[in-house]
Scaffold this motif. Structure first.
Motif, PDB file in Angstrom:
ATOM      1  N   ASP A 119       0.856  -1.179   0.000  1.00  0.00           N
ATOM      2  CA  ASP A 119       0.000   0.000   0.000  1.00  0.00           C
ATOM      3  C   ASP A 119       0.897   1.235   0.000  1.00  0.00           C
ATOM      4  OD1 ASP A 119      -1.920   1.965   0.311  1.00  0.00           O
ATOM      5  OD2 ASP A 119      -2.793   1.127   2.123  1.00  0.00           O
ATOM      6  N   ARG A 121       0.359   4.016   1.234  1.00  0.00           N
ATOM      7  CA  ARG A 121       0.268   4.695   2.531  1.00  0.00           C
ATOM      8  C   ARG A 121       1.431   4.320   3.450  1.00  0.00           C
ATOM      9  NH1 ARG A 121      -5.217   4.161   5.787  1.00  0.00           N
ATOM     10  NH2 ARG A 121      -5.787   5.862   4.427  1.00  0.00           N
ATOM     11  N   THR A 122       1.873   3.079   3.396  1.00  0.00           N
ATOM     12  CA  THR A 122       2.926   2.632   4.311  1.00  0.00           C
ATOM     13  C   THR A 122       4.290   3.196   3.949  1.00  0.00           C
ATOM     14  OG1 THR A 122       3.258   0.616   3.033  1.00  0.00           O
ATOM     15  CG2 THR A 122       1.723   0.488   4.879  1.00  0.00           C
ATOM     16  N   TRP A 133      -3.227   9.777   9.510  1.00  0.00           N
ATOM     17  CA  TRP A 133      -3.333   8.503   8.799  1.00  0.00           C
ATOM     18  C   TRP A 133      -4.534   8.459   7.861  1.00  0.00           C
ATOM     19  CZ3 TRP A 133      -0.207   4.662   7.838  1.00  0.00           C
ATOM     20  CH2 TRP A 133      -0.723   3.441   7.418  1.00  0.00           C
ATOM     21  N   ARG A 134      -5.680   8.923   8.337  1.00  0.00           N
ATOM     22  CA  ARG A 134      -6.896   8.870   7.505  1.00  0.00           C
ATOM     23  C   ARG A 134      -6.793   9.786   6.292  1.00  0.00           C
ATOM     24  NH1 ARG A 134     -11.813   6.997   9.310  1.00  0.00           N
ATOM     25  NH2 ARG A 134     -12.806   8.729   8.255  1.00  0.00           N
ATOM     26  N   GLN A 136      -3.962  10.353   4.596  1.00  0.00           N
ATOM     27  CA  GLN A 136      -2.883   9.935   3.699  1.00  0.00           C
ATOM     28  C   GLN A 136      -3.450   9.156   2.513  1.00  0.00           C
ATOM     29  OE1 GLN A 136      -0.152  11.190   4.076  1.00  0.00           O
ATOM     30  NE2 GLN A 136       0.167  11.562   6.242  1.00  0.00           N
ATOM     31  N   SER A 138      -4.067   6.268  -0.018  1.00  0.00           N
ATOM     32  CA  SER A 138      -3.971   4.824   0.166  1.00  0.00           C
ATOM     33  C   SER A 138      -4.433   4.115  -1.100  1.00  0.00           C
ATOM     34  CB  SER A 138      -4.838   4.393   1.347  1.00  0.00           C
ATOM     35  OG  SER A 138      -4.826   2.995   1.467  1.00  0.00           O
ATOM     36  N   CYS A 139      -3.728   3.081  -1.460  1.00  0.00           N
ATOM     37  CA  CYS A 139      -4.112   2.278  -2.619  1.00  0.00           C
ATOM     38  C   CYS A 139      -3.578   0.862  -2.395  1.00  0.00           C
ATOM     39  CB  CYS A 139      -3.548   2.893  -3.891  1.00  0.00           C
ATOM     40  SG  CYS A 139      -4.082   2.017  -5.363  1.00  0.00           S
ATOM     41  N   PRO A 140      -4.250   0.096  -1.545  1.00  0.00           N
ATOM     42  CA  PRO A 140      -3.768  -1.266  -1.290  1.00  0.00           C
ATOM     43  C   PRO A 140      -3.950  -2.153  -2.518  1.00  0.00           C
ATOM     44  CG  PRO A 140      -5.865  -0.923  -0.209  1.00  0.00           C
ATOM     45  CD  PRO A 140      -5.464   0.398  -0.809  1.00  0.00           C
TER      46      PRO A 140
END
Length: 179
Positions: A119, A121-122, A133-134, A136, A138-140
């Motif tokens: 992802d 995000r990490t 965090w929310r 950021q 994200s695209c897992p």
């Protein structure tokens, strides 16, 4: 090989959870080119399938990205390609505030296990004391490791399983002895 409908349907029916399997089997898949953006310039390692679910009326896209190396930058490339696909769809329908669901799968053919992030995000660095965090991006995505694929433990009544097993064997003799 993943450009053939039958292989793609078998592949997706193995990867997608049980309640979606029937939808995939009843879908009408079409292979489509990626948008004319910079992240799709090298089209040799990526295919996009558009699934239309027969009488259910829904549609979704599945992006398969093929990786030979465990590259730490892969989450960013997947993120860029997914963003480009969704932006292209949004630009086609400016009055519709929704875009189709998109499933991202990385098909990894390396000799070692996948260790890179799954992802974008990490990979984002310092997170301040008040967590963002929310907020950021994200695209897992899902990683399918050809050499360690659980699909290969199942019966070989699936074209995708046979192709992945053939790829994993690396020789005709090994493939025939495993069949």
């Amino acid at each position: 090989m993943f450009s053939f409908k039958e292989v793609a349907c078998d592949f997706l029916s193995e990867l997608i959870e049980d309640r979606w399997t029937r939808l995939v089997e009843d879908s009408i898949p079409t292979l489509e080119p990626g948008p004319n953006g910079t992240t799709f310039e090298d089209r040799s390692n990526c295919v996009v399938w558009h699934l239309q679910f027969g009488g259910k009326g829904g549609t979704t896209r599945v992006m398969l990205q093929f990786q030979a190396e465990d590259d730490w930058r892969t989450p960013m490339l997947v993120f860029a390609r997914v963003s480009e696909l969704m932006l292209a769809q949004a630009l086609l329908n400016p009055d519709d505030p929704q875009v189709e669901a998109l499933l991202s799968i990385v098909v990894y053919g390396g000799a070692k296990r996948w260790t890179a992030a799954k992802d974008a995000r990490t990979l984002i660095g310092f997170d301040p004391p008040v967590s963002m965090w929310r907020a950021q991006p994200s695209c897992p995505f899902r990683v399918l490791e050809e050499r360690f694929c659980p699909m290969l433990d199942r019966p070989k009544e699936n074209l995708a399983v046979l192709i992945i097993e053939a790829e994993r064997c690396r020789s005709c003799r090994d493939f025939i002895s495993n069949a």
